[in-house]
Enzyme design. Structure first.
Site, mmCIF file in Angstrom:
data_model
loop_
_atom_site.group_PDB
_atom_site.id
_atom_site.type_symbol
_atom_site.label_atom_id
_atom_site.label_comp_id
_atom_site.label_asym_id
_atom_site.label_seq_id
_atom_site.Cartn_x
_atom_site.Cartn_y
_atom_site.Cartn_z
ATOM 1 N N CYS A 140 -1.601 1.751 -2.960
ATOM 2 C CA CYS A 140 -2.568 2.841 -2.764
ATOM 3 C C CYS A 140 -1.952 4.244 -2.749
ATOM 4 O O CYS A 140 -2.452 5.160 -3.417
ATOM 5 C CB CYS A 140 -3.313 2.683 -1.446
ATOM 6 S SG CYS A 140 -3.355 1.041 -0.740
ATOM 7 N N HIS A 182 -26.740 21.759 0.212
ATOM 8 C CA HIS A 182 -26.934 22.339 -1.111
ATOM 9 C C HIS A 182 -25.935 23.463 -1.359
ATOM 10 O O HIS A 182 -25.639 24.219 -0.428
ATOM 11 C CB HIS A 182 -28.362 22.898 -1.204
ATOM 12 C CG HIS A 182 -28.695 23.410 -2.564
ATOM 13 N ND1 HIS A 182 -28.912 22.579 -3.638
ATOM 14 C CD2 HIS A 182 -28.820 24.684 -3.025
ATOM 15 C CE1 HIS A 182 -29.180 23.314 -4.701
ATOM 16 N NE2 HIS A 182 -29.123 24.588 -4.357
ATOM 17 N N GLU A 242 -26.155 15.567 -2.269
ATOM 18 C CA GLU A 242 -27.554 15.719 -1.833
ATOM 19 C C GLU A 242 -28.509 14.860 -2.667
ATOM 20 O O GLU A 242 -29.613 14.544 -2.242
ATOM 21 C CB GLU A 242 -28.002 17.187 -1.852
ATOM 22 C CG GLU A 242 -28.067 17.812 -3.222
ATOM 23 C CD GLU A 242 -28.479 19.297 -3.174
ATOM 24 O OE1 GLU A 242 -29.438 19.629 -2.460
ATOM 25 O OE2 GLU A 242 -27.830 20.104 -3.864
ATOM 26 N N CYS A 300 0.830 -1.214 0.000
ATOM 27 C CA CYS A 300 0.000 0.000 0.000
ATOM 28 C C CYS A 300 0.861 1.261 0.000
ATOM 29 O O CYS A 300 0.657 2.170 -0.804
ATOM 30 C CB CYS A 300 -0.929 -0.023 1.215
ATOM 31 S SG CYS A 300 -1.943 1.451 1.324
ATOM 32 N N THR A 346 -6.398 -2.506 1.909
ATOM 33 C CA THR A 346 -5.594 -2.109 3.061
ATOM 34 C C THR A 346 -6.388 -2.052 4.365
ATOM 35 O O THR A 346 -5.964 -2.616 5.376
ATOM 36 C CB THR A 346 -4.922 -0.752 2.758
ATOM 37 O OG1 THR A 346 -3.918 -1.012 1.785
ATOM 38 C CG2 THR A 346 -4.304 -0.127 3.988
ATOM 39 N N LYS A 383 -0.001 5.412 -5.938
ATOM 40 C CA LYS A 383 -1.024 5.479 -6.995
ATOM 41 C C LYS A 383 -1.875 6.731 -6.859
ATOM 42 O O LYS A 383 -2.117 7.448 -7.823
ATOM 43 C CB LYS A 383 -1.911 4.235 -6.903
ATOM 44 C CG LYS A 383 -3.125 4.333 -7.786
ATOM 45 C CD LYS A 383 -4.203 3.396 -7.367
ATOM 46 C CE LYS A 383 -4.939 3.834 -6.126
ATOM 47 N NZ LYS A 383 -5.855 2.789 -5.635
ATOM 48 N N TYR A 402 -9.584 -3.009 -11.140
ATOM 49 C CA TYR A 402 -9.438 -1.626 -10.697
ATOM 50 C C TYR A 402 -8.043 -1.057 -10.937
ATOM 51 O O TYR A 402 -7.893 0.130 -11.261
ATOM 52 C CB TYR A 402 -9.890 -1.455 -9.238
ATOM 53 C CG TYR A 402 -8.871 -1.852 -8.179
ATOM 54 C CD1 TYR A 402 -8.034 -0.910 -7.602
ATOM 55 C CD2 TYR A 402 -8.763 -3.169 -7.746
ATOM 56 C CE1 TYR A 402 -7.104 -1.273 -6.623
ATOM 57 C CE2 TYR A 402 -7.847 -3.536 -6.777
ATOM 58 C CZ TYR A 402 -7.021 -2.589 -6.228
ATOM 59 O OH TYR A 402 -6.103 -2.942 -5.280
ATOM 60 N N GLU A 439 -7.472 2.295 -13.062
ATOM 61 C CA GLU A 439 -6.823 3.458 -12.446
ATOM 62 C C GLU A 439 -5.596 3.900 -13.247
ATOM 63 O O GLU A 439 -5.407 5.094 -13.503
ATOM 64 C CB GLU A 439 -6.439 3.129 -11.002
ATOM 65 C CG GLU A 439 -7.673 2.995 -10.113
ATOM 66 C CD GLU A 439 -7.369 2.553 -8.688
ATOM 67 O OE1 GLU A 439 -8.223 2.766 -7.830
ATOM 68 O OE2 GLU A 439 -6.286 1.988 -8.435
HETATM 69 C C1 LIG Z 1 -1.325 -0.727 -7.502
HETATM 70 C C2 LIG Z 1 -2.128 -1.042 -6.276
HETATM 71 C C3 LIG Z 1 -3.056 -0.130 -5.828
HETATM 72 C C4 LIG Z 1 -3.801 -0.396 -4.685
HETATM 73 N N1 LIG Z 1 -4.726 0.523 -4.278
HETATM 74 C C5 LIG Z 1 -5.458 0.292 -3.164
HETATM 75 C C6 LIG Z 1 -6.386 1.263 -2.699
HETATM 76 O O1 LIG Z 1 -6.551 2.321 -3.290
HETATM 77 N N2 LIG Z 1 -7.069 0.986 -1.566
HETATM 78 C C7 LIG Z 1 -6.901 -0.186 -0.875
HETATM 79 O O2 LIG Z 1 -7.545 -0.370 0.158
HETATM 80 N N3 LIG Z 1 -6.039 -1.137 -1.308
HETATM 81 C C8 LIG Z 1 -5.313 -0.914 -2.436
HETATM 82 N N4 LIG Z 1 -4.404 -1.851 -2.855
HETATM 83 C C9 LIG Z 1 -4.310 -3.132 -2.117
HETATM 84 C C10 LIG Z 1 -3.453 -2.962 -0.862
HETATM 85 O O3 LIG Z 1 -2.189 -2.480 -1.209
HETATM 86 C C11 LIG Z 1 -3.347 -4.300 -0.152
HETATM 87 O O4 LIG Z 1 -4.639 -4.795 0.108
HETATM 88 C C12 LIG Z 1 -2.604 -4.188 1.179
HETATM 89 O O5 LIG Z 1 -1.329 -3.656 1.001
HETATM 90 C C13 LIG Z 1 -2.524 -5.574 1.827
HETATM 91 O O6 LIG Z 1 -1.778 -5.494 3.010
HETATM 92 P P1 LIG Z 1 -1.024 -6.790 3.550
HETATM 93 O O7 LIG Z 1 -0.516 -6.421 4.900
HETATM 94 O O8 LIG Z 1 -1.866 -7.974 3.414
HETATM 95 O O9 LIG Z 1 0.212 -7.014 2.549
HETATM 96 P P2 LIG Z 1 1.284 -6.030 1.946
HETATM 97 O O10 LIG Z 1 0.984 -4.616 2.206
HETATM 98 O O11 LIG Z 1 1.479 -6.456 0.546
HETATM 99 O O12 LIG Z 1 2.600 -6.360 2.786
HETATM 100 C C14 LIG Z 1 3.268 -7.584 2.668
HETATM 101 C C15 LIG Z 1 4.744 -7.346 2.990
HETATM 102 O O13 LIG Z 1 5.363 -8.594 3.228
HETATM 103 C C16 LIG Z 1 6.684 -8.555 2.675
HETATM 104 N N5 LIG Z 1 7.081 -9.955 2.488
HETATM 105 C C17 LIG Z 1 6.530 -10.848 1.654
HETATM 106 N N6 LIG Z 1 7.115 -12.070 1.821
HETATM 107 C C18 LIG Z 1 8.050 -11.899 2.792
HETATM 108 C C19 LIG Z 1 8.968 -12.795 3.417
HETATM 109 N N7 LIG Z 1 9.018 -14.094 3.103
HETATM 110 N N8 LIG Z 1 9.791 -12.298 4.369
HETATM 111 C C20 LIG Z 1 9.754 -10.988 4.708
HETATM 112 N N9 LIG Z 1 8.901 -10.110 4.160
HETATM 113 C C21 LIG Z 1 8.049 -10.574 3.209
HETATM 114 C C22 LIG Z 1 6.492 -7.772 1.398
HETATM 115 O O14 LIG Z 1 7.724 -7.243 0.940
HETATM 116 C C23 LIG Z 1 5.504 -6.707 1.848
HETATM 117 O O15 LIG Z 1 6.185 -5.561 2.300
HETATM 118 C C24 LIG Z 1 -3.617 -1.612 -3.987
HETATM 119 C C25 LIG Z 1 -2.682 -2.540 -4.432
HETATM 120 C C26 LIG Z 1 -1.931 -2.262 -5.570
HETATM 121 C C27 LIG Z 1 -0.930 -3.263 -6.046
#
Ligand SMILES: Cc1cc2nc3c(=O)[nH]c(=O)nc-3n(C[C@H](O)[C@H](O)[C@H](O)COP(=O)(O)OP(=O)(O)OC[C@H]3O[C@@H](n4cnc5c(N)ncnc54)[C@H](O)[C@@H]3O)c2cc1C
Length: 462
Positions: A48, A436, A441, A43, A312, A51, A179, A183
């Site tokens: 997010c 308004h 509204e 994110c 997120t 972006k 999406y 976007e």
């Molecule tokens: C282009 C894009 C736009 C988005 N826009 C939105 C939005 O507008 N609104 C919204 O709500 N969501 C959006 N999302 C989705 C959002 O980013 C995810 O839902 C959110 O980040 C998920 O969080 P998470 O904690 O599950 O994983 P992540 O945030 O992906 O975090 C996982 C972390 O784990 C680390 N990792 C992975 N494997 C290992 C390992 N073996 N050892 C150590 N570290 C590791 C990765 O490097 C990463 O930093 C978007 C996603 C993308 C790709």
């Protein structure tokens, strides 16, 4: 327990992992987090946040044009991609530092390393260290899925690379209708790039309300985006920096960049899940129960790695709730049934609850639709319509879905989602006095039903 180095080991410092770690630590748990890339996760680093910054950048072109109708003469604007990317990177670095500071302030130990499971209680770090943990949380997120292995797929980029293009293209092909595809199509179009979208269906955003999908396709076309419907990319050829894209329907497109946005998949490859006894579905997503517990009793998974509602705020809610339950006062209640979401297209989309089709499958629904030219465009002259829609369960008169395509849709729907989650009826909406003059509204002044949907079939007499 004596033979454990930590109470909780979190793999992945993204939205969910960071929240779970810092809340657990605030309850006194000994917590360690491993992050293989950058703290903040998808994110903050390549999702997010960057972006949305690019979305803001892309909207200025229309603002400059629209200003003329309001009496402004704006000199020919010039856009400089390297400046935008450098400024965006500075902001992302600031946010990463803030996330690290939060972890450290909350006494969470963190390490920049890849973590792999060796068994249900042992994590091996890429630094060589081994850590024993009583409880393990997998929060490794997702990864772009590049689709079928078509010839030339290696010449396509994903959203990961889109944030750091060194050569800014004049033409781009975006493959996918979700999406992220929508976007980025709007971002690049707003920045002056000719965009070709290749979508398998007739309209983008499968799963969204049909009226919204159709209105979005119209809006994209009005902004000069070419949509190739009902087809997919068959192959990509590269000739230096140029790309030639062949579609399954026979169309050939000469372009500068191919962007594959065909979806994302759980990031679990090589994580040692089998060694730890953690089950996945057929696509690598970790299976969890209602309390985020995996098939291994002391291992939990939250967020995108479980591939359910990949947002997120959902990952954060799950992380917070889990820490509360394991180390704090007990689980916090979140409504994950009707989570409002947005698509930051231009114009943006906000949506909460059921689509008309989903609601109609459950029984008769009253549908209210309003489509109008927003006041702002009466003087700008821009041909851009707003669409607002309410889906009302006929029997209970509860508003079960609200959908909007138009300026500020995401901001408006966040407020509306509280009313809908609280069970507001159409009569509650009707007796609310509007603000308004606003577009919002319209949601409290839609009096005339547009249609009834989902009427049960009248059975013929036997
Ligand atoms: C282009 C894009 C736009 C988005 N826009 C939105 C939005 O507008 N609104 C919204 O709500 N969501 C959006 N999302 C989705 C959002 O980013 C995810 O839902 C959110 O980040 C998920 O969080 P998470 O904690 O599950 O994983 P992540 O945030 O992906 O975090 C996982 C972390 O784990 C680390 N990792 C992975 N494997 C290992 C390992 N073996 N050892 C150590 N570290 C590791 C990765 O490097 C990463 O930093 C978007 C996603 C993308 C790709």
């Amino acid at each position: 327990m004596a033979d454990h180095d930590v109470d909780l080991f979190v793999i992945g410092a993204g939205s969910g992992g960071v929240r779970a770690a810092r809340i657990a630590s605030s309850y006194g748990a000994r917590v360690m987090v491993a992050e293989e890339f950058r703290v903040g996760g998808t994110c903050v680093i390549r999702g997010c946040v960057p972006k949305k910054l690019l979305v803001y950048a892309s909207r200025f072109s229309a603002e400059f044009e629209d200003a003329a109708g309001y009496g402004w003469a704006v000199p020919e604007p010039v856009f400089h991609w390297p400046t935008l990317i450098a400024n965006k990177d500075r902001e992302i670095a600031r946010l990463e530092a803030a996330y690290i500071a939060t972890l450290e302030r909350n006494k969470v130990k963190w390490v920049r390393a890849r973590a792999v499971l060796e068994d249900a209680h042992t994590v091996r770090l890429s630094t060589g260290a081994q850590v024993r943990a009583e409880t393990i949380l997998i929060a490794t997120g997702g990864w772009p899925h590049m689709g079928p292995n078509i010839p030339g797929v290696e010449h396509a980029i994903s959203s990961n690379e889109a944030f750091h293009l060194t050569d800014f293209p004049s033409r781009i092909v975006i493959q996918g209708g979700g999406y992220i595809a929508v976007e980025f199509a709007c971002i690049f179009a707003g920045l002056g790039v000719h965009v070709d979208m290749v979508i398998r269906q007739q309209f983008p955003l499968r799963g969204f309300d049909e009226d919204i999908r159709e209105a979005l396709a119209e809006a994209l076309a009005a902004d000069g985006i070419t949509i190739h419907r009902g087809t997919t990319v068959a192959s990509v050829e590269a000739n230096g920096a140029a790309r030639r894209v062949h579609l399954v329907n026979g169309t050939m497109i000469e372009t500068g960049l191919v962007f594959s946005a065909l979806g994302r998949q759980a990031y679990t490859q090589g994580l040692g899940l089998e060694a730890a006894g953690v089950d996945t579905d057929g696509f690598g997503a970790i299976e969890v129960d209602g309390e985020n517990r995996t098939s291994q009793a002391n291992i939990y998974a939250i967020g995108d790695v479980t591939d359910r509602l990949n947002l997120t705020p959902v990952a954060i809610a799950e992380g917070h709730s889990l820490a509360d339950r394991l180390f704090g006062p007990g689980p916090r209640r979140w409504d994950l049934d009707r989570v409002a979401t947005a698509v930051f297209s231009t114009p943006p989309i906000g949506t909460v609850g059921l689509t008309e089709a989903e609601a109609a499958r459950q029984g008769p629904v009253d549908v209210y639709v309003s489509r109008f030219t927003p006041m702002r465009h009466t003087l700008s002259g821009r041909a851009r319509k707003t669409l607002m829609k309410l889906v009302v369960d006929q029997a209970s008169q509860r508003v079960v879905g609200a959908h909007m395509l138009g300026e500020d849709a995401a901001e408006i729907l966040q407020g509306l989602s509280i009313a809908i989650n609280a069970g507001a009826t159409k009569a509650d909406f009707d007796r609310t006095v509007g603000i308004h003059p606003t577009a919002a509204e319209e949601f409290v002044t839609m009096r005339t039903r547009t249609r009834v949907a989902g009427v049960p079939e009248v059975k013929a007499a036997e």
